[in-house]
Each structure stands twice: as C-alpha cells, then as structure tokens.
Design an enzyme around this catalytic site. Structure first.
Site, PDB file in Angstrom:
ATOM      1  N   CYS A 108       0.736  -1.546  -0.201  1.00  0.00           N
ATOM      2  CA  CYS A 108       0.027  -0.185  -0.018  1.00  0.00           C
ATOM      3  C   CYS A 108       0.880   1.037   0.126  1.00  0.00           C
ATOM      4  CB  CYS A 108      -1.101  -0.105   1.085  1.00  0.00           C
ATOM      5  SG  CYS A 108      -2.314   1.093   0.775  1.00  0.00           S
ATOM      6  N   HIS A 151      -3.912  -4.332  -0.352  1.00  0.00           N
ATOM      7  CA  HIS A 151      -3.728  -4.994   0.880  1.00  0.00           C
ATOM      8  C   HIS A 151      -3.603  -6.720   0.677  1.00  0.00           C
ATOM      9  CE1 HIS A 151      -3.392  -1.515   3.425  1.00  0.00           C
ATOM     10  NE2 HIS A 151      -4.181  -0.963   2.411  1.00  0.00           N
ATOM     11  N   GLU A 207      -2.885  -9.020   3.046  1.00  0.00           N
ATOM     12  CA  GLU A 207      -3.171  -9.206   3.989  1.00  0.00           C
ATOM     13  C   GLU A 207      -4.784  -9.106   4.455  1.00  0.00           C
ATOM     14  OE1 GLU A 207      -2.800  -5.060   4.872  1.00  0.00           O
ATOM     15  OE2 GLU A 207      -1.869  -6.121   3.492  1.00  0.00           O
TER      16      GLU A 207
END
EC number: 4.3.2.10
Length: 212
Positions: A82, A186, A188
């Site tokens: 990011c 992202h 994650e």
C-alpha cells in the site's frame, strides 16, 4: 533454518494485520525499528497506511532510510504494501518530500474524471502484466482489496507487474524490479488471493529469491 522476515515499524503501518497474515503461513516476522534490527534479516516488508510526507518523516526518524537504500543496492528482497509501494518511488503529488527513490517514477492522485469515487476502496481483479514472485500467469484471476487515493506511475513500463481498473482508467496495482516488489492493494486483507500471493513470495524466498 527458517526465513527471518523483518517488518519495518515506523509508526504508520498496519503491522498487526500483516503479522497475522504471515503467522497464518507459519512465519513470525521481527519488527524493525532501527538499523540494528536489520541484522540477520533475509527479507524486509515495508507496510504503510496514511500520507506520504508523514511516512517519510517517520522513516527518517528511525534512521533506516540509508540502510534501505543499501539493502536495495545489494539486491536483497523487499516487499512494499500500500503506502509502502508509494514510498519506493521518487516523489508524490500528495507531499513535498523526496521518496526513497528505489524505483524511478512518481506517485499521482487518482484521476478525478475517471468516473469512479476517490478514494478507491473495495475489491477489484488484477490485470497481470508480467509474471512475478507473487503472481504467475497460470494463477486464477486474483481479486484483491484496495484503499487508496494515489497511484504510482513507474518511469519504466517493464516495472509494472499488474494493474487494476479505476473507472475508465487503469492504475498501478503491483510493481516489480529484480528482488524489489510491491503491491498497492492489501494482500493481508485480500482473503485467499492475498494469502496465496504472500505464500508464493515466501516460497520464492525459500528458493533463494531467483531473478527471472
């Protein structure tokens, strides 16, 4: 011997969620808050949430910027996430400070006339431009999660590894340059697709991070 991952902690990253993502894949990153914490690291992760200039200010306060540049010059693996992707570039329209300059190019605000709302927030499929350690041409279509108002514009077209649609425009989603890579989305927070990409990156590291 397992991989020693260093997670750069400069006060602006979503560190907990990134740590949890690697934990689920059997890895426990160590937090890097100053240059001495780099000792023994095999690869680094540079996450980030927030604005460009405060992030650069915070990185400067850690004393890590010269070490990150040397790390890249030594062709050692680093993954930006990011805002971490944007910091790798030379500058940003969001601020006045110089970026890390590890990748040639600049960060610009998402186009207002593209017919989409800013910030770009939500799920979008990746348009793979070049196979890389996180994503191969044979992989299933990856839907990933974005939250951003700015996007990088690499100077060299071959640096662009994947793009995503933003209204009528296409914006940078991934960049890759030898052992330096980054994603605007992202991983994650991108469910199975994101986990698969992080696993692929870890597997690549385990193989010695081959180039090409």
């Amino acid at each position: 011997m397992g991989l020693h991952l260093g997670l750069i902690d400069y006060g602006m990253g979503n560190l907990h969620s990134v740590e949890k993502a690697f934990n689920r894949l059997g890895h426990q990153p160590s937090r890097v808050v100053n240059p001495s914490d780099l000792d023994g690291c095999d690869a680094l992760v540079l996450p980030g949430v927030g604005s460009f200039d405060p992030a650069i200010d915070n990185l400067q306060s850690t004393g890590l910027i010269p070490d990150l540049k040397r790390w890249n010059e030594a062709d050692r693996p680093l993954l930006g996430i990011c805002l971490g992707l944007q910091l790798l570039f030379e500058s940003s329209a969001e601020g006045r400070l110089e970026g890390l300059g590890l990748i040639k190019g600049h960060v610009e605000r998402l186009p207002i006339g593209a017919g989409a709302r800013i910030p770009h927030m939500g799920w979008a499929p990746l348009d793979l431009r070049r196979a890389n350690p996180m994503l191969a041409a044979a992989d299933p279509l990856a839907w990933v999660y974005f939250v951003h108002s700015y996007a990088a514009v690499p100077e060299r077209p071959e640096t662009l590894a994947a793009a995503a649609s933003f209204g009528s425009s296409s914006v940078t989603a991934m960049v890759w340059q030898r052992r330096l890579g980054a994603c605007q989305f992202h991983p994650e927070k991108s469910s199975d697709s994101g986990s698969a990409m992080l696993k692929r990156w870890l597997d690549w590291l385990q193989r010695g991070a081959p180039i090409g």
